[in-house]
Design a protein around this motif. Sequence first.
Motif, PDB file in Angstrom:
ATOM      1  N   TYR A 115       0.831  -1.205   0.000  1.00 48.97           N
ATOM      2  CA  TYR A 115       0.000   0.000   0.000  1.00 48.97           C
ATOM      3  C   TYR A 115       0.868   1.259   0.000  1.00 48.97           C
ATOM      4  N   ALA A 116       1.901   1.232   0.833  1.00 55.61           N
ATOM      5  CA  ALA A 116       2.786   2.400   0.962  1.00 55.61           C
ATOM      6  C   ALA A 116       3.499   2.692  -0.353  1.00 55.61           C
ATOM      7  N   GLN A 117       3.858   1.632  -1.041  1.00 58.62           N
ATOM      8  CA  GLN A 117       4.554   1.815  -2.310  1.00 58.62           C
ATOM      9  C   GLN A 117       3.619   2.422  -3.363  1.00 58.62           C
ATOM     10  N   ASN A 159      -0.152   9.683   0.383  1.00 63.70           N
ATOM     11  CA  ASN A 159      -0.924   9.624   1.624  1.00 63.70           C
ATOM     12  C   ASN A 159      -1.021   8.167   2.059  1.00 63.70           C
ATOM     13  N   THR A 160      -0.171   7.791   2.999  1.00 62.45           N
ATOM     14  CA  THR A 160      -0.110   6.398   3.430  1.00 62.45           C
ATOM     15  C   THR A 160      -0.726   6.240   4.817  1.00 62.45           C
ATOM     16  N   THR A 161      -2.017   5.961   4.825  1.00 63.73           N
ATOM     17  CA  THR A 161      -2.687   5.709   6.097  1.00 63.73           C
ATOM     18  C   THR A 161      -2.977   4.214   6.201  1.00 63.73           C
ATOM     19  N   LEU A 162      -2.411   3.579   7.208  1.00 63.01           N
ATOM     20  CA  LEU A 162      -2.487   2.120   7.310  1.00 63.01           C
ATOM     21  C   LEU A 162      -3.500   1.689   8.375  1.00 63.01           C
ATOM     22  N   LEU A 163      -4.370   0.774   7.999  1.00 68.25           N
ATOM     23  CA  LEU A 163      -5.409   0.268   8.900  1.00 68.25           C
ATOM     24  C   LEU A 163      -4.782  -0.807   9.785  1.00 68.25           C
ATOM     25  N   PRO A 193       6.343   9.560   3.167  1.00 68.42           N
ATOM     26  CA  PRO A 193       5.161  10.164   2.520  1.00 68.42           C
ATOM     27  C   PRO A 193       4.873  11.552   3.091  1.00 68.42           C
ATOM     28  N   LEU A 194       4.262  12.379   2.267  1.00 65.47           N
ATOM     29  CA  LEU A 194       3.883  13.721   2.711  1.00 65.47           C
ATOM     30  C   LEU A 194       2.903  13.625   3.875  1.00 65.47           C
ATOM     31  N   LYS A 195       1.907  12.792   3.668  1.00 60.18           N
ATOM     32  CA  LYS A 195       0.916  12.546   4.727  1.00 60.18           C
ATOM     33  C   LYS A 195       0.959  11.059   5.036  1.00 60.18           C
ATOM     34  N   TYR A 196       0.986  10.713   6.318  1.00 62.50           N
ATOM     35  CA  TYR A 196       0.994   9.298   6.667  1.00 62.50           C
ATOM     36  C   TYR A 196       0.433   9.132   8.067  1.00 62.50           C
ATOM     37  N   GLY A 197       0.073   7.913   8.370  1.00 61.82           N
ATOM     38  CA  GLY A 197      -0.470   7.665   9.699  1.00 61.82           C
ATOM     39  C   GLY A 197      -1.161   6.321   9.763  1.00 61.82           C
ATOM     40  N   ILE A 198      -1.981   6.157  10.765  1.00 59.88           N
ATOM     41  CA  ILE A 198      -2.681   4.885  10.970  1.00 59.88           C
ATOM     42  C   ILE A 198      -4.169   5.142  11.179  1.00 59.88           C
ATOM     43  N   ARG A 199      -4.979   4.108  10.921  1.00 59.64           N
ATOM     44  CA  ARG A 199      -6.416   4.212  11.188  1.00 59.64           C
ATOM     45  C   ARG A 199      -6.842   3.130  12.163  1.00 59.64           C
ATOM     46  N   LEU A 200      -7.575   3.547  13.199  1.00 59.88           N
ATOM     47  CA  LEU A 200      -8.170   2.625  14.183  1.00 59.88           C
ATOM     48  C   LEU A 200      -9.648   2.481  13.843  1.00 59.88           C
ATOM     49  N   VAL A 205      -6.162   8.367  12.616  1.00 55.37           N
ATOM     50  CA  VAL A 205      -7.549   8.480  12.164  1.00 55.37           C
ATOM     51  C   VAL A 205      -8.385   7.472  12.949  1.00 55.37           C
ATOM     52  N   ALA A 206      -9.569   7.874  13.383  1.00 54.31           N
ATOM     53  CA  ALA A 206     -10.460   6.917  14.050  1.00 54.31           C
ATOM     54  C   ALA A 206     -11.788   6.858  13.305  1.00 54.31           C
TER      55      ALA A 206
END
Lengths: 485, 485
Positions: B216-218, B223-227, B255-262, B289-290
């Motif tokens: 996904y990141a690749q 914008n790499t938001t990982l669940l 990535p410019l924007k990145y993070g995780i999703r709960l 992100v939630a």
Amino acid sequence: MGRENLTLLTDFYELTMMQGYYKNKTNETVVFDVFYRNNPSGSGYSICAGLEQVIDYIKNLCFMEEDISYLRSLGMFEEDFLEYLKGFHFTGDIYAVEEGTVVFPMEPLLKVIAPIMEAQLIETAILNIINHQSLIATKASRVCYAAKGEPVMEFGLRRAQGPDAGIYGARAAVIGGCVGTSNVLTAKMFDVPALGTHAHSWIMSFEDEITAFREYAQLYPQNTTLLVDTYDTLRSGMPNAIKVFSELKEAGKMPLKYGIRLDSGDLAYLSKKARKMLNEAGFPDAVIVASSDLDEYLIDSLKTQGAAINSWGVGTNLITSKDCPAFGGVYKLAAIKKGNEFIPKIKLSENQWKITNPGNKTIYRIYDKETGKIKADLISMAYEVYKEEYPLKIFDPMATWKKTYLKGGSYTLRELLVPIFAGGKCVYESPNVMDIRAYCQRELDTLWDETRRLVNPHDVYVDLSNDLYQLKHSLLDTINVAGNN
Amino acid sequence: MGRENLTLLTDFYELTMMQGYYKNKTNETVVFDVFYRNNPSGSGYSICAGLEQVIDYIKNLCFMEEDISYLRSLGMFEEDFLEYLKGFHFTGDIYAVEEGTVVFPMEPLLKVIAPIMEAQLIETAILNIINHQSLIATKASRVCYAAKGEPVMEFGLRRAQGPDAGIYGARAAVIGGCVGTSNVLTAKMFDVPALGTHAHSWIMSFEDEITAFREYAQLYPQNTTLLVDTYDTLRSGMPNAIKVFSELKEAGKMPLKYGIRLDSGDLAYLSKKARKMLNEAGFPDAVIVASSDLDEYLIDSLKTQGAAINSWGVGTNLITSKDCPAFGGVYKLAAIKKGNEFIPKIKLSENQWKITNPGNKTIYRIYDKETGKIKADLISMAYEVYKEEYPLKIFDPMATWKKTYLKGGSYTLRELLVPIFAGGKCVYESPNVMDIRAYCQRELDTLWDETRRLVNPHDVYVDLSNDLYQLKHSLLDTINVAGNN
């Protein structure tokens, strides 16, 4: 509000995932299940609806040139993927429970077996359609249950959540038991009865109430239902209505169907008073229609109070399923096909109820042979075969000590999932809505009264076959979270 | 699910009444008001929305040949009336409050001045559209208020009440404050941001979680938001996400924007733990992100608990306005034009709040000149003119002893109803949705905090002008119920 092509009626992440599968050249065939975890409104069952619209949606899937241009403009999709989308159509299989069928939590209501890129795209629209119509059909069946066989009319268009919620909500309401709808477009589209008479504005647009009543009666001699609460129900509306009925009687022009409608105030009190006035005036067959923020609980309460109402118009609370406005259907990956084998997949959760049932499955409904009532449902692997002559052991998948042995010959079986699409081709023809409604009435008859009651209904058992149970637990045992690192 | 022409999207009684007016040759010009009696979800205000779709609907009104055939088949409509319908189009005037405007109970949000046959037909669809979109815009503004300026994304399509509820609900959610929607069709139709990343099925379709993350990141380096909750949030998802972020950092590909999703579990606990892990690993700017059955109350509670969430995805509870899924807009006859005069009409009720405001009216909004905040709204007769230089006395229409005197020059006035149709011709151009959203933000700034708060908000006064008050009470005094006999 012209209708756009619905192919883009999907969550954005379905498209980003599709491109991911495309780039990875992983387009394996997968199995996705639609199921839900709780019946809405505290019901003991749900009514499945919306399949005809799902079929329509799947048949018409195709990315138009302007869809492709739009996706290109977002700067996240590459040309080879967009090129692939141009030729996109559904090539997979779909199985589903037929509309109007009584269903229970955890059962696959619809199963998609398709290349993952296709199966992923259609998730959102399938859930949207099935969730909406199943919700309203279920609510309607409860409202009709409370009305104990008296006609319930769907009157909610003005409070529905947009045009489709009105159009397809009314369709679902008829499937669930309503005798018709005020929504003319739904009546036309699905050939169901269009119902209604007049509003307060009709009365207010005339010099006085009795003139409004007279005009209406003259115009609609087949069915003269007069709205009596514009000014004062008992002191103006009722005396005027009775006067008009008397005039019609005298002129030998008694309508075939006639009566009054109460749309405000204390319906228990007013209906009993109105009944008395009508009876005393010689109109015991006049119908009393009520319509004022009704739902299944209010109708039940009015029945208990002995309200003299024969016909029910239900709006807001039915068309929005107000006490529970969402049906929680989900769409979960159950298996991935490798060669000829389905490799089962499971989604874990801390909540036992949220752990999915893995593999390519089907549902058998078990009926008591003598009464025709549902004994239990059995979710099994698609490959399993059962014979009614043999004894059957079923057990609760959570409380496994709760076992039931069914003697061979004492039960009948019916597989609930039927083929809808095969290799992308539709192999199913939807019945018309009034036929689905009749089928739904027969379906409701297979429930015990204890399951139909409005409050604290008895749950119907949904058991897992031994094969499915063993598979699920072996997956749970062997899943090695660390192994995911 | 192709879109039918929406002209038949009306209650059956509108058509039976229309035929009645036709037969009686009464096609006087009338005034109908759309207003509502209570803000949804206990809110202190509502946000008006849906006007663009009302305009679209009115412009496209026309009975197709198949509509006429259908109506004929019902056996209740006569040929002369059906002939009239063939040439039907809207010839009247419509005034409305612009979309994104803050509104209060009892105010006319939309006013139709048209021949009664036309005004009657359009009642149902106008209410359907305005009720739906105002409901969702209002809910969205509450959810965004709870998020205190952090982005809220609309994620509800799969649980919306049918396609339109998803399409136009997402439109209304953006008007009310959401930064975008997962609904691709809405994003395309109204040029609003399409948002989202990936689902559990993405993770489950790979051999293991980290491979799914890496892929996904690749693929989406912007914008790499990982669940992170597919298997085990803290023991698997978070370590794997951090590993992937570290690999990207090492490779100079952050990535410019990145993070995780709960998407499940205890969001307060998990977000704080996740924040700590991210910070310790050197990723303090990773977004959390939630998205898990959120609404304004849950977000408010998570804020109070110090949850480390920066971005909110809200689905079911927003798109259905779950705690109050209907906006109670009604459409009431206010006047009938005789010659050049509007004869006021009133609808009685035992409930004082349900008595309508008679006559051809408008709304003035009174702002405090110094703060720009709303002091009160004033419903007045359309003919009344106010000047900001003069003192103004306003009073509560129920509790008439509650009077307020405003000094000349201390307030500003704004008339809220603007012309939309004149003589059947549309004279208004709808702004685009992102501009309506920006306008709505400015509108919300005109409310005191006490009116915006989620629970027990302060009501904004909606007063009647002296002329309107006197008219209403003289009608109430002189109405002679017996006179209707």
